[in-house]
Design a protein around this motif. Structure first.
Motif, PDB file in Angstrom:
ATOM      1  N   LEU A 112       0.826  -1.213   0.000  1.00 37.96           N
ATOM      2  CA  LEU A 112       0.000   0.000   0.000  1.00 37.96           C
ATOM      3  C   LEU A 112       0.861   1.265   0.000  1.00 37.96           C
ATOM      4  N   ILE A 113       2.099   1.117   0.407  1.00 44.89           N
ATOM      5  CA  ILE A 113       3.045   2.244   0.409  1.00 44.89           C
ATOM      6  C   ILE A 113       3.928   2.200  -0.832  1.00 44.89           C
ATOM      7  N   ILE A 114       4.534   1.052  -1.073  1.00 50.88           N
ATOM      8  CA  ILE A 114       5.517   0.903  -2.156  1.00 50.88           C
ATOM      9  C   ILE A 114       4.911   1.138  -3.540  1.00 50.88           C
ATOM     10  N   THR A 115       3.777   0.493  -3.823  1.00 58.15           N
ATOM     11  CA  THR A 115       3.198   0.574  -5.169  1.00 58.15           C
ATOM     12  C   THR A 115       2.868   2.009  -5.571  1.00 58.15           C
ATOM     13  N   PRO A 116       2.070   2.746  -4.794  1.00 59.19           N
ATOM     14  CA  PRO A 116       1.764   4.120  -5.220  1.00 59.19           C
ATOM     15  C   PRO A 116       2.989   5.040  -5.220  1.00 59.19           C
ATOM     16  N   LEU A 117       3.885   4.841  -4.259  1.00 60.62           N
ATOM     17  CA  LEU A 117       5.043   5.722  -4.150  1.00 60.62           C
ATOM     18  C   LEU A 117       5.976   5.595  -5.359  1.00 60.62           C
ATOM     19  N   ILE A 118       6.358   4.374  -5.691  1.00 61.87           N
ATOM     20  CA  ILE A 118       7.303   4.203  -6.803  1.00 61.87           C
ATOM     21  C   ILE A 118       6.643   4.538  -8.137  1.00 61.87           C
ATOM     22  N   TYR A 119       5.383   4.157  -8.310  1.00 69.26           N
ATOM     23  CA  TYR A 119       4.717   4.500  -9.572  1.00 69.26           C
ATOM     24  C   TYR A 119       4.436   6.005  -9.675  1.00 69.26           C
ATOM     25  N   ALA A 133       1.717  13.304 -12.253  1.00 71.86           N
ATOM     26  CA  ALA A 133       1.633  11.958 -11.679  1.00 71.86           C
ATOM     27  C   ALA A 133       0.647  11.858 -10.518  1.00 71.86           C
ATOM     28  N   VAL A 134       0.228  12.977  -9.981  1.00 69.11           N
ATOM     29  CA  VAL A 134      -0.643  12.973  -8.798  1.00 69.11           C
ATOM     30  C   VAL A 134      -1.941  12.189  -9.009  1.00 69.11           C
ATOM     31  N   PRO A 135      -2.650  12.343 -10.129  1.00 70.20           N
ATOM     32  CA  PRO A 135      -3.911  11.599 -10.283  1.00 70.20           C
ATOM     33  C   PRO A 135      -3.753  10.080 -10.240  1.00 70.20           C
ATOM     34  N   GLY A 136      -2.586   9.583 -10.571  1.00 66.28           N
ATOM     35  CA  GLY A 136      -2.375   8.139 -10.574  1.00 66.28           C
ATOM     36  C   GLY A 136      -2.225   7.528  -9.190  1.00 66.28           C
ATOM     37  N   ILE A 137      -1.981   8.356  -8.168  1.00 66.50           N
ATOM     38  CA  ILE A 137      -1.735   7.835  -6.820  1.00 66.50           C
ATOM     39  C   ILE A 137      -2.925   7.013  -6.325  1.00 66.50           C
ATOM     40  N   ILE A 138      -4.114   7.539  -6.439  1.00 67.47           N
ATOM     41  CA  ILE A 138      -5.289   6.843  -5.926  1.00 67.47           C
ATOM     42  C   ILE A 138      -5.513   5.516  -6.652  1.00 67.47           C
ATOM     43  N   TRP A 139      -5.251   5.501  -7.956  1.00 64.47           N
ATOM     44  CA  TRP A 139      -5.467   4.273  -8.721  1.00 64.47           C
ATOM     45  C   TRP A 139      -4.422   3.223  -8.407  1.00 64.47           C
ATOM     46  N   ASN A 140      -3.211   3.650  -8.159  1.00 66.50           N
ATOM     47  CA  ASN A 140      -2.187   2.700  -7.741  1.00 66.50           C
ATOM     48  C   ASN A 140      -2.478   2.167  -6.336  1.00 66.50           C
ATOM     49  N   GLU A 141      -3.085   3.008  -5.519  1.00 65.32           N
ATOM     50  CA  GLU A 141      -3.531   2.555  -4.193  1.00 65.32           C
ATOM     51  C   GLU A 141      -4.661   1.533  -4.336  1.00 65.32           C
ATOM     52  N   CYS A 142      -5.573   1.786  -5.269  1.00 66.54           N
ATOM     53  CA  CYS A 142      -6.654   0.823  -5.542  1.00 66.54           C
ATOM     54  C   CYS A 142      -6.074  -0.509  -6.003  1.00 66.54           C
ATOM     55  N   ILE A 145      -4.766  -2.327  -2.950  1.00 69.15           N
ATOM     56  CA  ILE A 145      -5.873  -2.804  -2.113  1.00 69.15           C
ATOM     57  C   ILE A 145      -6.539  -4.027  -2.745  1.00 69.15           C
ATOM     58  N   ALA A 146      -6.785  -3.982  -4.047  1.00 64.96           N
ATOM     59  CA  ALA A 146      -7.404  -5.114  -4.740  1.00 64.96           C
ATOM     60  C   ALA A 146      -6.537  -6.362  -4.596  1.00 64.96           C
ATOM     61  N   SER A 147      -5.231  -6.207  -4.760  1.00 62.55           N
ATOM     62  CA  SER A 147      -4.317  -7.346  -4.636  1.00 62.55           C
ATOM     63  C   SER A 147      -4.304  -7.896  -3.222  1.00 62.55           C
ATOM     64  N   LEU A 148      -4.322  -7.016  -2.247  1.00 63.57           N
ATOM     65  CA  LEU A 148      -4.349  -7.424  -0.846  1.00 63.57           C
ATOM     66  C   LEU A 148      -5.598  -8.257  -0.553  1.00 63.57           C
ATOM     67  N   ILE A 149      -6.744  -7.795  -1.011  1.00 69.19           N
ATOM     68  CA  ILE A 149      -8.010  -8.506  -0.771  1.00 69.19           C
ATOM     69  C   ILE A 149      -7.988  -9.887  -1.431  1.00 69.19           C
ATOM     70  N   VAL A 150      -7.570  -9.944  -2.683  1.00 70.90           N
ATOM     71  CA  VAL A 150      -7.521 -11.225  -3.393  1.00 70.90           C
ATOM     72  C   VAL A 150      -6.534 -12.170  -2.706  1.00 70.90           C
ATOM     73  N   TYR A 151      -5.395 -11.650  -2.282  1.00 64.21           N
ATOM     74  CA  TYR A 151      -4.401 -12.478  -1.583  1.00 64.21           C
ATOM     75  C   TYR A 151      -4.989 -13.067  -0.301  1.00 64.21           C
ATOM     76  N   TYR A 152      -5.678 -12.251   0.479  1.00 59.22           N
ATOM     77  CA  TYR A 152      -6.280 -12.754   1.721  1.00 59.22           C
ATOM     78  C   TYR A 152      -7.322 -13.836   1.425  1.00 59.22           C
ATOM     79  N   ILE A 153      -8.128 -13.641   0.408  1.00 64.29           N
ATOM     80  CA  ILE A 153      -9.162 -14.629   0.072  1.00 64.29           C
ATOM     81  C   ILE A 153      -8.532 -15.934  -0.416  1.00 64.29           C
TER      82      ILE A 153
END
Length: 174
Positions: A112-119, A133-142, A145-153
Motif C-alpha cells: 500500500l506504500i511501495i506501489t503508489p510511491l514508486i509508480y 503523476a498525482v492523479p495516478g496515486i489513488i489508482w495505484n492505491e486501488c 488494495i485489490a491485490s491485498l483482498i484477493v491475496y487474503y481470500i
C-alpha cells in the motif's frame, strides 16, 4: 538437494507465469494518469512470496511483472515495475506451514506504500512532471488494495485446504 532447487525454480517459473497472466488479464483501465490498469498480478506475487524463498520469489515477481508490462505495451514502465514487484516480496515469509501466518497478514500493507510511491515517481519521470503523476496515486492505491483482498481470500482458501503443506511438503525442511 538438486531436486529441491529444481522444484523451487519450477515453482518460481509457474508463479512468474501466473503474475504475467493475471497482470495482463483481467485488467481494469485507470481512467486518469498514465493509462495504466488495476490487475490481480500482485496477489500472485504475494502468494509466490508466501511459498518461495526470497530469491525465487523476487525472480518470479520481477520477471512476471516486467514481462506483463512489455506484453501490454507499457515497456517504458518495465524497469520501474521490476523494482516495485521485487520490493513487494521482501516483507513476506515462506517458512510457515500456512500462507496467512501473522507476518503475511501484515506484509501486503507494505504494498500500500511501495506501489503508489514508486509508480508516482515513475509517472513523474515518464511524464516529465510530478504534478502530472498525482492523479495516478489513488489508482495505484486501488491496485494495491485489490491485490491485498484477493491475496487474503486465496490465502485463506489455500490454508483451509492445507495446500501449502501439500505442495511444498518437506521441500523447505533443510
Amino acid at each position: 538437494m538438486k531436486n529441491k532447487k529444481l522444484i523451487k525454480a519450477v515453482l518460481a517459473a509457474m508463479f512468474a507465469a501466473l503474475v504475467t497472466g493475471l497482470t495482463f488479464f483481467p485488467k481494469i483501465p485507470i481512467p486518469v494518469g498514465s493509462g495504466g490498469y488495476v490487475h490481480l498480478g500482485d496477489a500472485m506475487i504475494y502468494l509466490a512470496a508466501s511459498f518461495l524463498p526470497l530469491p525465487y520469489a523476487m525472480a518470479a515477481a520481477g520477471i512476471g511483472g516486467g514481462l506483463a508490462d512489455i506484453l501490454s505495451g507499457y515497456a517504458s514502465y518495465a524497469p520501474f515495475t521490476v523494482v516495485v514487484k521485487i520490493l513487494l516480496t521482501i516483507a513476506f515469509s515462506y517458512k510457515n506451514e500456512k500462507v496467512l501466518c501473522k507476518r503475511n497478514y501484515i506484509a501486503p500493507l507494505f504494498g500500500l506504500i511501495i506501489t503508489p510511491l514508486i509508480y508516482f515517481f515513475a509517472d513523474g519521470i515518464l511524464a516529465g512532471s510530478l504534478a502530472a503523476a498525482v492523479p495516478g496515486i489513488i489508482w495505484n492505491e486501488c491496485q494495491a488494495i485489490a491485490s491485498l483482498i484477493v491475496y487474503y481470500i486465496v490465502g485463506a482458501a489455500f490454508d483451509a485446504a492445507g495446500l501449502k503443506k501439500k505442495l511444498t511438503g518437506k521441500l523447505y525442511s533443510d
